[in-house]
Design an enzyme around this catalytic site. Sequence first.
Site: not given
Length: 603
Positions: A390-391, A394, A397
């Site tokens: 998940h991180e 980020h 991105h």
Amino acid sequence: MAKQLPTREELPEAMTWDLSKIYATDADWSAAFTALEAELGQSDAYAAKLTNSGADLFAGLTYGLDLMRTLEKLYVYASMKSDQDTANSFYQGFDAKAGALAAQVSAAISFFDPAIIALSDDELQALFAQEPKLADYKHYFDAILTARGHVLSAEAEQLLAGASDVFEASQRTFGILDNADLTFGSVEDEDGEWIQLSNGVYSRLLESTNVDIRRNTFETFYESYIALENTFASMLSSHMKGHNYQAKVRNYTTAREAALANNHVPEAVYDTLVTEVNNALPLLHRYVALRKRILGLDELHTYDLYTPILGEPDYSIDYETAKAEALKALAPLGDDYLEIVQESYDNRWIDVIENKGKRSGAYSGGSYDTNPYILLNWVDNLNNFHTLVHEMGHSVHSYLTRHNQPYHYGDYPIFLAEIASTTNENLLTDYLLKTVDNKAVRAYILNQYLDGVKGTMFRQTQFAEFEQWMHETEAAGTPLTADVLNEAYAELNRRYYGPALEFDEEIAHEWERIPHFYYNYYVYQYATGFGAATAFADKIINEGAPAVAAYKEYLKAGASAYPVDVIKKAGLDMTKADYLVDTFKVFEERLNEFEQLVTELGN
């Protein structure tokens, strides 16, 4: 003796992030801080001649952007140094100084937006014609002009900007109280040893298959919050007052309107989310009732919602294995994506281990001129595997945005942030379901997915409803006392989880420990992001290269267009409810599969 967390100094260096890439020494940070302070004195000179010519407009624009760029780098270093040990008063000081400087920078550049908004369209076009360099900033100016009617005079904007440190006081106080000063009791773990609770330990022990450990952990943990309920209520009430006040003086009808306008997100997106989630609550009630049946409990309590529904599976994954498996799970995104992930592993972008005083939870953070760092509090389980992926979503991105956009478009609004991270989680779930044959482990993976939807689509929307209620209640003049907050939160919790879940008095106090209530209409975007991520993951898996290419255009877009338009260009229309309806269809399909699988396993 209770087990103690390691101190920061006891951690292996390889498992910590390398913040020296931001500033080599604390002295370098201090020098940059002092230099930026000196730059603030030029503000009045830029303000006085800003609209005299196109060249002056460009000079004032770049002055403000350069201030913000340096400030962000300073702030990232200070806040991350503080987060790695929130009890370290030296770095608390850095963090406080950075926060105060942020208020000064905001005040120094507050002249810009009011001056732009005061111009007529013809006057602004004339300035653009005089300075060709301004053409690269067209969308930047368009975004400012949407605030017409909500930006105040230069003097008023300067006053508000200078008070930003005051408006953020409750949030900072909560962070120190929750992460450093709040003392939790100790409980006996699975090995019969006493262990001191922390936010990280609490989450792990709630996954225990021993109901007594779960209950003792839950009750002991909440004792500390309940003892300070009036303090937490006062902080949260003050924060709501600040949001409502700022919205009012800026001529917005509500704080929500103001917050969503800041990201150019229609309020209908928020209302549609709440409506669709409430329509889907029977699915959540069905899942909660299934959990009660499979666990064989006469009564299902809040502390039973996080334990693996089929008991402890044969799925414990250490950090090094998780890193390797993450590369396989994210392979559909292409080699160029995986190269960035590998760079994060090799160059210490990740702070892995929980230590004494370390901020709880996990996040990806950084600025345009830093690496996109990741903070973890690693535990060897599937949940933390999901957190890593998940991180990483980020961070990649952020990396792609900053490497493909100039500084003024080099960040992305919160509305877009959770899509990248949750797309990664959806790809991980798909990878695991395609590679795991063991029925018990497969059921556990499905359980993890269902819990993920419960925790993201349902739980975050529950938080969003409560956040909206708090703002509306405070605006109506009703004091947000602890009793008022407890009663409202308890009622909402009952509605969301349904009749199969027993009511525990402690859960009425959960609002005390949710840091996102100190943000400004943030949490709903976890849910909208999850829905959009479900759609993107489906396209990536089933359509291949064209969908991957479109998806990466979103990752690279940053703030170069409004968020709904960025997503639309990547092939998804978030102004419609379809993506939410489709997400709950996937949830129902996997719930059906899970029910069938547990029946085959004799549960």
